[in-house]
Scaffold this active site. Structure first.
Site, PDB file in Angstrom:
ATOM      1  N   ASP A   1       0.575  46.923 -22.236  1.00  0.00           N
ATOM      2  CA  ASP A   1       1.775  46.641 -23.044  1.00  0.00           C
ATOM      3  C   ASP A   1       2.966  47.256 -22.309  1.00  0.00           C
ATOM      4  O   ASP A   1       3.179  48.465 -22.391  1.00  0.00           O
ATOM      5  CB  ASP A   1       1.592  47.249 -24.447  1.00  0.00           C
ATOM      6  CG  ASP A   1       2.754  46.946 -25.368  1.00  0.00           C
ATOM      7  OD1 ASP A   1       3.662  46.186 -24.971  1.00  0.00           O
ATOM      8  OD2 ASP A   1       2.758  47.490 -26.493  1.00  0.00           O
TER       9      ASP A   1
ATOM     10  N   ARG B   1      14.809  47.651 -23.275  1.00  0.00           N
ATOM     11  CA  ARG B   1      13.675  48.501 -23.652  1.00  0.00           C
ATOM     12  C   ARG B   1      12.909  48.801 -22.374  1.00  0.00           C
ATOM     13  O   ARG B   1      12.820  47.935 -21.482  1.00  0.00           O
ATOM     14  CB  ARG B   1      12.775  47.805 -24.686  1.00  0.00           C
ATOM     15  CG  ARG B   1      11.533  48.592 -25.068  1.00  0.00           C
ATOM     16  CD  ARG B   1      10.839  48.084 -26.349  1.00  0.00           C
ATOM     17  NE  ARG B   1      10.300  46.750 -26.252  1.00  0.00           N
ATOM     18  CZ  ARG B   1      10.852  45.670 -26.770  1.00  0.00           C
ATOM     19  NH1 ARG B   1      11.999  45.783 -27.447  1.00  0.00           N
ATOM     20  NH2 ARG B   1      10.309  44.481 -26.635  1.00  0.00           N
TER      21      ARG B   1
ATOM     22  N   ASP C   1      -9.865  19.847 -37.425  1.00  0.00           N
ATOM     23  CA  ASP C   1     -11.129  20.521 -37.091  1.00  0.00           C
ATOM     24  C   ASP C   1     -11.015  21.272 -35.766  1.00  0.00           C
ATOM     25  O   ASP C   1     -12.010  21.520 -35.082  1.00  0.00           O
ATOM     26  CB  ASP C   1     -12.281  19.515 -37.042  1.00  0.00           C
ATOM     27  CG  ASP C   1     -12.000  18.386 -36.052  1.00  0.00           C
ATOM     28  OD1 ASP C   1     -10.843  18.300 -35.583  1.00  0.00           O
ATOM     29  OD2 ASP C   1     -12.916  17.604 -35.761  1.00  0.00           O
TER      30      ASP C   1
ATOM     31  N   HIS D   1       3.228  53.501 -30.036  1.00  0.00           N
ATOM     32  CA  HIS D   1       2.064  53.277 -30.890  1.00  0.00           C
ATOM     33  C   HIS D   1       0.811  53.543 -30.072  1.00  0.00           C
ATOM     34  O   HIS D   1       0.848  53.522 -28.840  1.00  0.00           O
ATOM     35  CB  HIS D   1       2.072  51.829 -31.420  1.00  0.00           C
ATOM     36  CG  HIS D   1       2.281  50.795 -30.346  1.00  0.00           C
ATOM     37  ND1 HIS D   1       1.255  50.311 -29.577  1.00  0.00           N
ATOM     38  CD2 HIS D   1       3.403  50.173 -29.892  1.00  0.00           C
ATOM     39  CE1 HIS D   1       1.727  49.431 -28.711  1.00  0.00           C
ATOM     40  NE2 HIS D   1       3.042  49.332 -28.862  1.00  0.00           N
TER      41      HIS D   1
ATOM     42  N   GLU E   1       9.125  50.316 -21.482  1.00  0.00           N
ATOM     43  CA  GLU E   1       7.867  50.662 -22.154  1.00  0.00           C
ATOM     44  C   GLU E   1       6.761  50.903 -21.131  1.00  0.00           C
ATOM     45  O   GLU E   1       6.482  50.042 -20.293  1.00  0.00           O
ATOM     46  CB  GLU E   1       7.440  49.511 -23.084  1.00  0.00           C
ATOM     47  CG  GLU E   1       6.076  49.714 -23.717  1.00  0.00           C
ATOM     48  CD  GLU E   1       5.708  48.634 -24.723  1.00  0.00           C
ATOM     49  OE1 GLU E   1       6.189  47.491 -24.587  1.00  0.00           O
ATOM     50  OE2 GLU E   1       4.929  48.948 -25.650  1.00  0.00           O
TER      51      GLU E   1
ATOM     52  N   HIS F   1      13.525  50.824 -33.969  1.00  0.00           N
ATOM     53  CA  HIS F   1      12.061  50.868 -34.042  1.00  0.00           C
ATOM     54  C   HIS F   1      11.556  52.238 -33.601  1.00  0.00           C
ATOM     55  O   HIS F   1      12.317  53.060 -33.094  1.00  0.00           O
ATOM     56  CB  HIS F   1      11.431  49.735 -33.225  1.00  0.00           C
ATOM     57  CG  HIS F   1      11.774  49.728 -31.757  1.00  0.00           C
ATOM     58  ND1 HIS F   1      11.206  50.582 -30.848  1.00  0.00           N
ATOM     59  CD2 HIS F   1      12.635  48.949 -31.048  1.00  0.00           C
ATOM     60  CE1 HIS F   1      11.681  50.317 -29.638  1.00  0.00           C
ATOM     61  NE2 HIS F   1      12.565  49.349 -29.729  1.00  0.00           N
TER      62      HIS F   1
ATOM     63  N   HIS G   1      -1.494  47.282 -31.000  1.00  0.00           N
ATOM     64  CA  HIS G   1      -1.078  48.302 -31.975  1.00  0.00           C
ATOM     65  C   HIS G   1      -2.393  48.868 -32.498  1.00  0.00           C
ATOM     66  O   HIS G   1      -2.950  48.399 -33.488  1.00  0.00           O
ATOM     67  CB  HIS G   1      -0.237  47.690 -33.085  1.00  0.00           C
ATOM     68  CG  HIS G   1       1.117  47.245 -32.591  1.00  0.00           C
ATOM     69  ND1 HIS G   1       2.090  46.737 -33.410  1.00  0.00           N
ATOM     70  CD2 HIS G   1       1.673  47.264 -31.356  1.00  0.00           C
ATOM     71  CE1 HIS G   1       3.165  46.448 -32.698  1.00  0.00           C
ATOM     72  NE2 HIS G   1       2.939  46.748 -31.451  1.00  0.00           N
TER      73      HIS G   1
ATOM     74  N   GLU H   1       8.256  53.679 -25.631  1.00  0.00           N
ATOM     75  CA  GLU H   1       9.081  52.485 -25.474  1.00  0.00           C
ATOM     76  C   GLU H   1      10.418  52.537 -26.210  1.00  0.00           C
ATOM     77  O   GLU H   1      10.678  51.733 -27.101  1.00  0.00           O
ATOM     78  CB  GLU H   1       8.299  51.256 -25.921  1.00  0.00           C
ATOM     79  CG  GLU H   1       7.622  51.369 -27.293  1.00  0.00           C
ATOM     80  CD  GLU H   1       6.903  50.071 -27.668  1.00  0.00           C
ATOM     81  OE1 GLU H   1       7.552  49.011 -27.625  1.00  0.00           O
ATOM     82  OE2 GLU H   1       5.715  50.123 -27.999  1.00  0.00           O
TER      83      GLU H   1
ATOM     84  N   TYR I   1      19.732  48.097 -28.545  1.00  0.00           N
ATOM     85  CA  TYR I   1      19.962  46.676 -28.804  1.00  0.00           C
ATOM     86  C   TYR I   1      21.344  46.557 -29.438  1.00  0.00           C
ATOM     87  O   TYR I   1      21.533  46.928 -30.598  1.00  0.00           O
ATOM     88  CB  TYR I   1      18.879  46.136 -29.743  1.00  0.00           C
ATOM     89  CG  TYR I   1      17.491  46.565 -29.284  1.00  0.00           C
ATOM     90  CD1 TYR I   1      16.780  45.832 -28.336  1.00  0.00           C
ATOM     91  CD2 TYR I   1      16.928  47.769 -29.748  1.00  0.00           C
ATOM     92  CE1 TYR I   1      15.534  46.250 -27.885  1.00  0.00           C
ATOM     93  CE2 TYR I   1      15.684  48.191 -29.301  1.00  0.00           C
ATOM     94  CZ  TYR I   1      14.996  47.434 -28.375  1.00  0.00           C
ATOM     95  OH  TYR I   1      13.770  47.866 -27.916  1.00  0.00           O
TER      96      TYR I   1
ATOM     97  N   HIS J   1      11.379  40.614 -32.031  1.00  0.00           N
ATOM     98  CA  HIS J   1      10.178  39.779 -31.869  1.00  0.00           C
ATOM     99  C   HIS J   1      10.575  38.373 -31.419  1.00  0.00           C
ATOM    100  O   HIS J   1      10.082  37.381 -31.962  1.00  0.00           O
ATOM    101  CB  HIS J   1       9.376  39.731 -33.167  1.00  0.00           C
ATOM    102  CG  HIS J   1       8.710  41.038 -33.480  1.00  0.00           C
ATOM    103  ND1 HIS J   1       8.120  41.320 -34.681  1.00  0.00           N
ATOM    104  CD2 HIS J   1       8.551  42.151 -32.729  1.00  0.00           C
ATOM    105  CE1 HIS J   1       7.626  42.547 -34.660  1.00  0.00           C
ATOM    106  NE2 HIS J   1       7.884  43.076 -33.489  1.00  0.00           N
TER     107      HIS J   1
ATOM    108  N   ASP K   1       8.680  41.819 -22.263  1.00  0.00           N
ATOM    109  CA  ASP K   1       7.643  42.650 -22.893  1.00  0.00           C
ATOM    110  C   ASP K   1       6.358  41.841 -22.836  1.00  0.00           C
ATOM    111  O   ASP K   1       6.209  40.855 -23.566  1.00  0.00           O
ATOM    112  CB  ASP K   1       8.046  42.959 -24.346  1.00  0.00           C
ATOM    113  CG  ASP K   1       7.083  43.912 -25.035  1.00  0.00           C
ATOM    114  OD1 ASP K   1       5.977  44.153 -24.501  1.00  0.00           O
ATOM    115  OD2 ASP K   1       7.446  44.412 -26.119  1.00  0.00           O
TER     116      ASP K   1
HETATM  117  N1  GLY Z   1       5.278  43.944 -27.965  1.00  0.00           N
HETATM  118  C1  GLY Z   1       4.612  44.793 -28.824  1.00  0.00           C
HETATM  119  C2  GLY Z   1       4.995  46.179 -28.640  1.00  0.00           C
HETATM  120  O1  GLY Z   1       5.581  46.545 -27.659  1.00  0.00           O
HETATM  121  O2  GLY Z   1       4.703  46.996 -29.456  1.00  0.00           O
HETATM  122 MN    MN Z   2       5.488  45.866 -25.757  1.00  0.00          MN
HETATM  123 MN    MN Z   3       4.379  48.406 -27.512  1.00  0.00          MN
END
Ligand code: GLY
Ligand code: MN
Ligand code: MN
Length: 438
Positions: A267, A408, A34, A350, A410, A346, A357, A380, A384, A238, A255
């Site tokens: 982000d 990365r 619960d 976004h 971003e 990728h 997102h 971003e 890799y 991820h 990240d």
């Molecule tokens: N960590 C989610 C993104 O960078 O899109």
């Molecule tokens: Mn991110």
């Molecule tokens: Mn992002």
């Protein structure tokens, strides 16, 4: 400049024409037994109402211009409130949230037909709201049954997304202010994280430092499952285990972004050496990702498209990878064939807003959406290098010295008239800033 939900409701009501919209709130999600997860409101519902309780339902009724905004909310109940906290109830829904009329949720089934009577169409997102959908579909079926005799009734079921998400895609000045703050708090946390990193520190400690700062600055916490990934962990896009000790000689990719009390998000990704010094290979790839990111950022301006931003990053990466001997062949051919995707798999960004997102189309039919002032997106690019994906035929095998490098960079960027603003500039990214002076 506070966020005001009322003008958005006016815009949405206008966009609906003669359709009536039913927009449900999110439901509480069960964690176990619960026990529930912390509540996260549905972003469409939040955008229009600012009401943060589960299970509510908002009606937007342009065919009833005297009271077009109706809220169904959980009724006040001291026995429940003593466990779960205060509810606004129907009085609060009117007094604090601007509803023209409010009713207890348990009257939804009974009252919905009369409120929707007279609408030309019904606007509801099927497939998302299992408690409201059967009521809505039954009501519509009843209207269709009666329509031949009455000569009226909704003849179409529309999705609210195209209308609502077109509004959400273009941020108001007050929203840009909130996104600036989310970006600032997120950037501060990245700076604190870099300052604490040494070999032997655990990814979890770095994550805790970031979360501590987010909470201390009054945000809700993480905007999404953060990634604190040392060495090869950074090549798992991820990676959220975030519990390995950081090793001398590895890079650390972080990240992480915060979510403010009203759900606007940051982000940010930064990557730097755990021991304060890049190796030659790490530095070469870092410089390349940074060059790609800066070139892509320069493409963020009104009249361009997110596709141009991505294509620019890809081209710079591919040219650089050819120079480093990690790809071979003509740049055009490599880009066209996607022969870089074992190293960059990728997209370059976004939309960003109430959702990390965020909603909003990237293409309309054949045409990529053109960037306009008020749109906010991430930029971003990354690289890799690991054994996980096969090297495409005709491309060079990867020497071990490159493996285990995941990078990365971003930033969050707002499109402004005549240019763009990098909201996350307070998180440093120059190679010299990523190194620690010994
Ligand atoms: N960590 C989610 C993104 O960078 O899109
Ligand atoms: Mn991110
Ligand atoms: Mn992002």
């Amino acid at each position: 400049m506070p966020i005001s939900h009322a003008p958005r409701r006016q815009q949405f009501l206008q966009a609906l024409g003669g359709a009536a919209a039913v927009i449900p709130a999110a439901l509480a999600q069960r964690h176990h037994a619960d026990v529930e997860f912390p509540f996260r409101q549905d972003s469409d519902f939040w955008y229009l109402t600012g009401f943060d309780e589960p299970g509510a339902v908002a009606l937007f009724l342009p065919h009833r211009p005297e009271n077009p905004f109706v809220l169904f909310v959980a009724a006040k109940d001291p026995l429940v409130e003593v466990w779960d906290g205060c509810r606004w109830g129907t009085e609060g829904a009117v007094a604090e949230f601007g509803a023209d009329l409010a009713h207890p949720l348990d009257q939804l089934e009974e009252l919905l037909p009369q409120y929707l009577q007279g609408a030309e169409a019904l606007c509801f997102r099927v497939g998302r709201h299992p408690q409201v959908e059967p009521l809505l579909l039954k009501l519509w079926a009843d209207q269709l049954d009666r329509a031949p005799r009455r000569g009226s009734g909704a003849d179409r079921l529309l999705a609210p997304c195209p209308l609502l998400h077109a509004l959400r895609l273009r941020k108001e000045p007050a929203e840009l202010e909130r996104l600036r703050l989310a970006a600032q708090i997120s950037a501060e946390a990245h700076e604190l994280a870099r300052a604490m990193v040494r070999p032997g520190v655990n990814e979890a400690e770095v994550r805790a430092k970031i979360k501590g700062h987010f909470l201390a600055r009054g945000s809700r916490g993480f905007a999404y499952p953060s990634i604190v990934a040392g060495g090869d962990n950074a090549c798992i896009l991820h990676y959220t285990a975030n519990n390995a000790p950081l090793r001398d000689g590895d890079l650390l990719l972080i990240d992480a972004g915060c979510s403010l009390s009203d759900h606007y998000n940051g982000d940010i990704t930064r990557t730097f050496p755990v021991n304060g010094r890049f190796s030659g290979e790490q530095r070469a790839l870092y410089d390349l990702v940074l060059a790609a990111q800066l070139a892509a950022l320069a493409q963020v301006q009104p009249g361009h498209t997110a596709e141009q931003v991505h294509d620019t990053a890809v081209r710079v990466l591919v040219e650089g990878l050819c120079s480093l001997g990690l790809l071979q062949g003509s740049v055009d051919g490599l880009v066209e064939q996607g022969a870089y995707r074992h190293l960059y798999m990728h997209r370059t960004g976004h939309w960003l807003g109430l959702d990390v997102h965020d909603v909003g189309a990237y293409r309309l039919g054949e045409h990529p959406v053109t960037l306009e002032p008020g749109m906010v997106l991430t930029v971003e690019p990354g690289l890799y290098v690991s054994d996980r994906l096969p090297v495409p035929e005709g491309q060079p095998a990867i020497d071990d010295r490159w493996k285990g490098i995941g990078i990365r960079i971003e930033d969050d960027v707002a499109v402004l008239p005549g240019g763009a603003e990098v909201l996350t500039a307070a998180a440093l990214k120059a190679p010299s800033a990523m190194e620690r002076q010994l």
